[in-house]
Write a protein that holds these residues in place. Structure first.
Motif, PDB file in Angstrom:
ATOM      1  N   CYS A 156       0.851  -1.188   0.000  1.00 34.19           N
ATOM      2  CA  CYS A 156       0.000   0.000   0.000  1.00 34.19           C
ATOM      3  C   CYS A 156       0.889   1.241   0.000  1.00 34.19           C
ATOM      4  O   CYS A 156       1.620   1.495   0.963  1.00 34.19           O
ATOM      5  CB  CYS A 156      -0.923   0.000   1.222  1.00 34.19           C
ATOM      6  N   VAL A 157       0.828   1.997  -1.086  1.00 35.98           N
ATOM      7  CA  VAL A 157       1.637   3.205  -1.255  1.00 35.98           C
ATOM      8  C   VAL A 157       0.932   4.365  -0.547  1.00 35.98           C
ATOM      9  O   VAL A 157      -0.261   4.589  -0.746  1.00 35.98           O
ATOM     10  CB  VAL A 157       1.822   3.529  -2.746  1.00 35.98           C
ATOM     11  N   PRO A 158       1.662   5.110   0.294  1.00 37.00           N
ATOM     12  CA  PRO A 158       1.038   6.198   1.058  1.00 37.00           C
ATOM     13  C   PRO A 158       0.491   7.317   0.180  1.00 37.00           C
ATOM     14  O   PRO A 158       0.791   7.418  -1.014  1.00 37.00           O
ATOM     15  CB  PRO A 158       2.192   6.708   1.946  1.00 37.00           C
ATOM     16  N   LYS A 159      -0.291   8.185   0.801  1.00 37.11           N
ATOM     17  CA  LYS A 159      -0.869   9.354   0.139  1.00 37.11           C
ATOM     18  C   LYS A 159       0.217  10.174  -0.553  1.00 37.11           C
ATOM     19  O   LYS A 159       1.282  10.404   0.007  1.00 37.11           O
ATOM     20  CB  LYS A 159      -1.587  10.214   1.179  1.00 37.11           C
ATOM     21  N   ALA A 173      -0.757   6.614  -5.170  1.00 36.67           N
ATOM     22  CA  ALA A 173      -1.180   6.182  -3.836  1.00 36.67           C
ATOM     23  C   ALA A 173      -2.208   5.053  -3.952  1.00 36.67           C
ATOM     24  O   ALA A 173      -2.966   4.978  -4.919  1.00 36.67           O
ATOM     25  CB  ALA A 173      -1.771   7.364  -3.081  1.00 36.67           C
ATOM     26  N   CYS A 175      -3.229   0.688  -2.716  1.00 38.76           N
ATOM     27  CA  CYS A 175      -2.683  -0.668  -2.607  1.00 38.76           C
ATOM     28  C   CYS A 175      -2.595  -1.321  -3.975  1.00 38.76           C
ATOM     29  O   CYS A 175      -3.487  -1.153  -4.812  1.00 38.76           O
ATOM     30  CB  CYS A 175      -3.549  -1.511  -1.672  1.00 38.76           C
ATOM     31  N   TYR A 186      10.607   0.379  -5.302  1.00 41.07           N
ATOM     32  CA  TYR A 186       9.874   0.972  -4.174  1.00 41.07           C
ATOM     33  C   TYR A 186      10.775   1.153  -2.956  1.00 41.07           C
ATOM     34  O   TYR A 186      10.772   2.210  -2.325  1.00 41.07           O
ATOM     35  CB  TYR A 186       8.685   0.078  -3.835  1.00 41.07           C
ATOM     36  N   ASP A 193      11.751  11.437  -1.744  1.00 40.78           N
ATOM     37  CA  ASP A 193      11.114  11.254  -0.445  1.00 40.78           C
ATOM     38  C   ASP A 193      11.607  12.357   0.494  1.00 40.78           C
ATOM     39  O   ASP A 193      12.821  12.507   0.693  1.00 40.78           O
ATOM     40  CB  ASP A 193      11.491   9.881   0.130  1.00 40.78           C
ATOM     41  N   LYS A 202      11.751   2.855   6.282  1.00 43.55           N
ATOM     42  CA  LYS A 202      10.377   2.523   6.662  1.00 43.55           C
ATOM     43  C   LYS A 202       9.721   1.647   5.600  1.00 43.55           C
ATOM     44  O   LYS A 202       8.985   0.703   5.916  1.00 43.55           O
ATOM     45  CB  LYS A 202       9.562   3.810   6.861  1.00 43.55           C
ATOM     46  N   ARG A 203       9.987   1.950   4.322  1.00 45.63           N
ATOM     47  CA  ARG A 203       9.425   1.130   3.245  1.00 45.63           C
ATOM     48  C   ARG A 203      10.040  -0.263   3.240  1.00 45.63           C
ATOM     49  O   ARG A 203       9.368  -1.250   2.899  1.00 45.63           O
ATOM     50  CB  ARG A 203       9.627   1.823   1.898  1.00 45.63           C
ATOM     51  N   GLN A 206       8.174  -2.118   5.736  1.00 46.18           N
ATOM     52  CA  GLN A 206       6.845  -2.401   5.193  1.00 46.18           C
ATOM     53  C   GLN A 206       6.887  -3.631   4.290  1.00 46.18           C
ATOM     54  O   GLN A 206       5.994  -4.483   4.327  1.00 46.18           O
ATOM     55  CB  GLN A 206       6.343  -1.188   4.400  1.00 46.18           C
ATOM     56  N   ASN A 310       7.922   2.377  14.988  1.00 45.47           N
ATOM     57  CA  ASN A 310       6.925   2.459  13.946  1.00 45.47           C
ATOM     58  C   ASN A 310       7.053   1.258  13.028  1.00 45.47           C
ATOM     59  O   ASN A 310       7.992   0.508  13.132  1.00 45.47           O
ATOM     60  CB  ASN A 310       7.079   3.769  13.149  1.00 45.47           C
TER      61      ASN A 310
END
Length: 310
Positions: A156-159, A173, A175, A186, A193, A202-203, A206, A310
């Motif tokens: 799921c790619v963020p906003k 943005a 999934c 990715y 970024d 963080k990615r 994920q 996180n």
């Protein structure tokens, strides 16, 4: 990109699979015998992804957006800890400015290029105070092959989406299913970024969860026609320390499944500043006090500080 190594052998049960897998493991001398950190409690892994591209064809380099450089650094560094506490997954930014034994201060990802796995593990142990129990690495092409062996993963790619011409990332943005090439793009993106390398780690975490979810899913675990090719591809992509065997990898996979299910925690080494150092470039400096608290908790196998996880 090395996040795929945490889920190899997720379905490695049964005598045939167990011994077959053990015979395919590639190993390396990952630890030096001198000046190592004192052993702590629980189990600590160093997981790395190397940016080696020497074995890639020109077409593969173009497709993966990795260029033609021949240098060998670590694109991803993660510590996995589990025991009475955890599991915990701790990202170490590749631009962390630390002392590399015998080479002065530099970005931590340079240690591998300067002295291979032994110097890298020694550098990480010195910087963190943790004694590493195990080591595993994978390169660009191995990463792509493992994701493809799973049939891709759902991300799921963020906003705001993610668009980076340097890595090849071009995602709106929402999934979507990503194949190996897309997943590599990715997790490697950082130039567009706002958080730079900190956003990238963080990615990477994920993607750990996405791969663990897929690898432990019933369609993979219960189907030998999918399970065996996935295991074979994963093993071919891996290099581990000489003390790691099939059972050890199975244990690691189970701990990573717990993380994907919401147990434990994931975090990045606390950061104090991101200055530019002459002759080195932009670097990441750790918050010494908070980093000491984090690594102290891992060393004692107690709950890590919750601030910033996180």
């Amino acid at each position: 990109m090395a996040v795929l190594i945490v889920v190899v052998l997720v379905a490695g049960y049964g005598a045939f699979v167990y011994f077959w897998a053990g015979g395919r493991l590639r190993t390396t001398e990952a630890f030096s015998g001198d000046g190592r950190a004192k052993a702590g409690k629980g189990t600590d892994w160093l997981l790395i992804g190397s940016d080696s591209r020497s074995d890639l064809t020109a077409e593969q380099r173009r497709k993966l957006h990795v260029g033609g450089g021949q240098g060998l650094n670590t694109d991803t560094l993660m510590i996995v800890h589990y025991g009475d506490s955890g599991p915990y997954l701790v990202s170490i930014p590749r631009d962390s400015y630390v002392e590399i034994p015998g080479h002065g201060h530099n970005k931590i990802n340079a240690a591998y290029a300067l002295g291979g796995a032994k110097l890298l593990t020694r550098t990480v142990e010195q910087a963190t105070g943790l004694r590493l129990d195990h080591y595993a690495e994978v390169d660009f092409l191995g990463f792509v092959d493992v994701v493809d062996a799973l049939g891709g993963v759902r991300i799921c790619v963020p906003k705001g989406g993610l668009h980076d011409k340097h890595s090849g990332a071009d995602f709106a943005a929402g999934c979507r299913q990503m194949d190996g090439v897309q997943a590599l793009a990715y997790v490697r993106a950082r130039y567009t970024d706002p958080q730079g390398d900190l956003g990238r780690v963080k990615r990477q975490r994920q993607l750990v969860s996405a791969v663990a979810d897929k690898a432990f899913s019933a369609p993979v675990v219960l189907n030998p026609w999918k399970q065996i090719p996935f295991l074979r591809t994963s093993l071919d992509a891996l290099t581990v320390d000489k003390g790691t065997g099939t059972g050890t990898l199975v244990g690691l996979g189970r701990e990573m499944k717990k993380l994907s299910d919401g147990d434990g925690a994931t975090t990045t080494v606390p950061i104090a500043a991101e200055p530019q150092i002459s002759g080195v470039g932009d670097v990441v400096e750790w918050d010494t006090s908070k980093a000491d608290d984090l690594f102290g908790a891992l060393r004692e196998d107690t709950p890590i500080p919750t601030s910033g996880t996180n």
